[in-house]
Scaffold this motif. Sequence first.
Motif, mmCIF file in Angstrom:
data_model
loop_
_atom_site.group_PDB
_atom_site.id
_atom_site.type_symbol
_atom_site.label_atom_id
_atom_site.label_comp_id
_atom_site.label_asym_id
_atom_site.label_seq_id
_atom_site.Cartn_x
_atom_site.Cartn_y
_atom_site.Cartn_z
ATOM 1 N N TRP A 142 -32.376 -35.528 34.471
ATOM 2 C CA TRP A 142 -31.793 -34.206 34.701
ATOM 3 C C TRP A 142 -32.168 -33.317 33.529
ATOM 4 O O TRP A 142 -32.253 -33.772 32.382
ATOM 5 C CB TRP A 142 -30.277 -34.318 34.811
ATOM 6 N N ALA A 143 -32.386 -32.034 33.775
ATOM 7 C CA ALA A 143 -32.675 -31.064 32.728
ATOM 8 C C ALA A 143 -31.738 -29.881 32.862
ATOM 9 O O ALA A 143 -31.234 -29.578 33.956
ATOM 10 C CB ALA A 143 -34.128 -30.596 32.817
ATOM 11 N N VAL A 144 -31.475 -29.220 31.753
ATOM 12 C CA VAL A 144 -30.605 -28.044 31.773
ATOM 13 C C VAL A 144 -31.124 -27.017 32.765
ATOM 14 O O VAL A 144 -30.347 -26.339 33.459
ATOM 15 C CB VAL A 144 -30.505 -27.439 30.354
ATOM 16 N N SER A 145 -32.434 -26.905 32.877
ATOM 17 C CA SER A 145 -33.036 -25.927 33.786
ATOM 18 C C SER A 145 -32.767 -26.240 35.260
ATOM 19 O O SER A 145 -33.017 -25.404 36.132
ATOM 20 C CB SER A 145 -34.543 -25.849 33.545
ATOM 21 N N ASP A 146 -32.237 -27.440 35.558
ATOM 22 C CA ASP A 146 -31.891 -27.780 36.946
ATOM 23 C C ASP A 146 -30.652 -27.027 37.432
ATOM 24 O O ASP A 146 -30.439 -26.897 38.638
ATOM 25 C CB ASP A 146 -31.644 -29.287 37.084
ATOM 26 N N ALA A 147 -29.825 -26.586 36.498
ATOM 27 C CA ALA A 147 -28.585 -25.891 36.861
ATOM 28 C C ALA A 147 -28.837 -24.391 36.977
ATOM 29 O O ALA A 147 -29.760 -23.855 36.355
ATOM 30 C CB ALA A 147 -27.512 -26.173 35.812
ATOM 31 N N PRO A 148 -28.033 -23.689 37.767
ATOM 32 C CA PRO A 148 -28.189 -22.240 37.892
ATOM 33 C C PRO A 148 -28.074 -21.537 36.539
ATOM 34 O O PRO A 148 -27.221 -21.901 35.717
ATOM 35 C CB PRO A 148 -27.040 -21.831 38.826
ATOM 36 N N THR A 149 -28.902 -20.538 36.323
ATOM 37 C CA THR A 149 -28.939 -19.854 35.032
ATOM 38 C C THR A 149 -27.598 -19.225 34.674
ATOM 39 O O THR A 149 -27.138 -19.334 33.520
ATOM 40 C CB THR A 149 -30.025 -18.763 35.046
ATOM 41 N N ASP A 150 -26.938 -18.585 35.646
ATOM 42 C CA ASP A 150 -25.661 -17.945 35.333
ATOM 43 C C ASP A 150 -24.593 -18.974 34.970
ATOM 44 O O ASP A 150 -23.713 -18.704 34.137
ATOM 45 C CB ASP A 150 -25.198 -17.060 36.491
ATOM 46 N N TYR A 151 -24.687 -20.162 35.579
ATOM 47 C CA TYR A 151 -23.737 -21.237 35.250
ATOM 48 C C TYR A 151 -23.956 -21.710 33.819
ATOM 49 O O TYR A 151 -22.990 -21.869 33.050
ATOM 50 C CB TYR A 151 -23.909 -22.387 36.235
ATOM 51 N N ILE A 152 -25.217 -21.941 33.438
ATOM 52 C CA ILE A 152 -25.520 -22.381 32.076
ATOM 53 C C ILE A 152 -25.096 -21.316 31.072
ATOM 54 O O ILE A 152 -24.522 -21.626 30.018
ATOM 55 C CB ILE A 152 -27.019 -22.703 31.921
ATOM 56 N N ASP A 153 -25.326 -20.051 31.416
ATOM 57 C CA ASP A 153 -24.917 -18.965 30.521
ATOM 58 C C ASP A 153 -23.412 -19.006 30.264
ATOM 59 O O ASP A 153 -22.957 -18.816 29.124
ATOM 60 C CB ASP A 153 -25.298 -17.606 31.121
ATOM 61 N N SER A 154 -22.637 -19.285 31.302
ATOM 62 C CA SER A 154 -21.179 -19.349 31.131
ATOM 63 C C SER A 154 -20.773 -20.564 30.307
ATOM 64 O O SER A 154 -19.831 -20.500 29.519
ATOM 65 C CB SER A 154 -20.488 -19.363 32.493
ATOM 66 N N MET A 155 -21.497 -21.675 30.484
ATOM 67 C CA MET A 155 -21.204 -22.881 29.718
ATOM 68 C C MET A 155 -21.524 -22.676 28.224
ATOM 69 O O MET A 155 -20.800 -23.162 27.352
ATOM 70 C CB MET A 155 -22.016 -24.065 30.253
ATOM 71 N N LEU A 156 -22.594 -21.962 27.936
ATOM 72 C CA LEU A 156 -22.967 -21.719 26.546
ATOM 73 C C LEU A 156 -21.917 -20.880 25.827
ATOM 74 O O LEU A 156 -21.699 -21.039 24.620
ATOM 75 C CB LEU A 156 -24.325 -21.014 26.474
ATOM 76 N N LYS A 157 -21.259 -20.001 26.554
ATOM 77 C CA LYS A 157 -20.210 -19.184 25.947
ATOM 78 C C LYS A 157 -18.981 -20.015 25.584
ATOM 79 O O LYS A 157 -18.127 -19.565 24.802
ATOM 80 C CB LYS A 157 -19.806 -18.053 26.900
ATOM 81 N N ALA A 158 -18.904 -21.215 26.124
ATOM 82 C CA ALA A 158 -17.734 -22.070 25.901
ATOM 83 C C ALA A 158 -17.945 -23.075 24.775
ATOM 84 O O ALA A 158 -17.091 -23.934 24.552
ATOM 85 C CB ALA A 158 -17.374 -22.811 27.182
ATOM 86 N N ILE A 159 -19.087 -22.989 24.062
ATOM 87 C CA ILE A 159 -19.355 -23.941 22.985
ATOM 88 C C ILE A 159 -19.776 -23.207 21.714
ATOM 89 O O ILE A 159 -20.170 -22.041 21.741
ATOM 90 C CB ILE A 159 -20.448 -24.972 23.371
#
Length: 209
Positions: A142-159
């Motif tokens: 699995w790679a981070v790029s497999d997930a939707p970009t907006d979802y990853i963006d929201s996850m990055l704001k949480a760390i």
Amino acid sequence: MYIPRAFEELHTPTLHEQMQATPLPVLVTHDSQGLFASHIPLLLNPHEGDYGTLYGHFARANPQWQTLAEGAEALVIFTGEQAYISPSFYPSKAEHGKAVPTWNYVAVHAYGQAEVFDDAERLLALVSELSNKHESSRSQPWAVSDAPTDYIDSMLKAIVGFRLPITRLDGKRKLSQNRNAADQAGVRSGLLANSNPQDHALALLIAKE
């Protein structure tokens, strides 16, 4: 960490090897509220600084990152193989009975002060590298790029990420080096006779000493 001379490991590449092999080290800090520990997967860049540099991230809700941001020193504990050592493993016990139980183990302690960061580009690079490290052995990683970009963006704001240059490394390899050759052989045999894979792994380390 208390390290008798017989068990001290000073070879930095050997310490780095153990650190790389520890999937979930413990990061410990102290602040006005007392001691605080987090279990965090980390990346080690062994070529950055005298002893290497560690990278990782916290959940933004975890208050420990604020302690690091305030300049507190951190202790990161990397544990390796470990096993109970029975006195019955020692041939010398049959001769004089002077033997007690102990524990053999491998551990590395890394110290340093960290810088924290929360810019999205650095965080994305960090979580991508962490994911690649732990997914690399899978047939379909699995790679981070497999997930939707907006979802990853929201996850990055949480760390919140951190970079921790290591200023001191302590290494301990307690592998019966203080026993004679016969007792060391007895420990290896005793561990190999057990069913625990950890015991077998430790026996192999003793054989290399």
